[in-house]
Design a protein around this motif. Structure first.
Motif: not given
Length: 198
Positions: A80-89, A115-121, A151-162
């Protein structure tokens, strides 16, 4: 629950009760604990996309997973819940170009690892542990690279977030154990090296 119990009970759960939504206060605790993860230079270059409505969840599965995953995802889709963690270099490159850090540019080559990926992990792990502490199950899984643009296009995720992955969360239902567990957990003697690697 004792912290050691939380750690030992944590495992990837792939089947959830679709009729039990996660109460808002628990969702908030998952996210509040996530932002207490360490981050280089206190950059906090992360973002979390929270999907909870049936429409949001169905759209997520439709744009983020290939059809070949359908059998593996059958019970995961009950979450019932999905959380997508995104990193911003950029947050990290900008932070370390500030006067107190001493670098005068945003050169990515200065970073030995991303580290942007590591910290988000690490923030993601705090959510997984919080789920156990709240009596929930959770699973961290990847979004295939070829599905990330949709995924990014559909949910309007800004380009700098992965997106570094996704976390399904819910109340556990009967679940099968991963066949990978037959490999066994490596012992401390196999992975720990004191003083010198031998």
């Amino acid at each position: 629950m004792e912290f050691s119990d939380v750690v030992r009970r944590r495992r990837m759960v792939r089947n959830y009760d679709p009729d039990r939504p996660i109460p808002p206060d628990i969702v908030e605790r998952l996210l509040s604990n996530a932002i207490h993860a360490p981050s280089a230079g206190f950059s906090q270059g992360w973002g979390f996309l929270v999907l909870q409505t049936p429409t949001e969840l169905e759209e997520f599965w439709a744009v983020s997973t290939p059809k070949s995953w359908n059998s593996w995802l059958t019970n995961m889709r009950h979450a019932p819940l999905i959380i997508i963690p995104l990193s911003n270099k950029s947050a990290y490159l900008d932070r370390y170009a500030e006067p107190d850090k001493g670098w005068t540019d945003r050169d990515e080559a200065r970073w030995p690892v991303p580290y942007w990926h590591i910290d988000t992990g690490m923030a993601s792990l705090l959510m997984l542990l919080t789920a156990v502490d709240e009596g929930l199950g959770a699973c961290f899984f990847g979004i295939p690279p070829e599905n990330i643009p949709a995924f990014k296009d559909h949910f309007g995720v800004p380009p700098e977030f992965v997106p570094i992955g996704a976390i399904s969360v819910g109340y556990r239902r009967a679940d099968h154990k991963s066949k990978s567990l037959k490999r066994g957990r490596r012992t401390l003697d196999e992975v720990v090296h004191y003083g010198r690697w031998r």
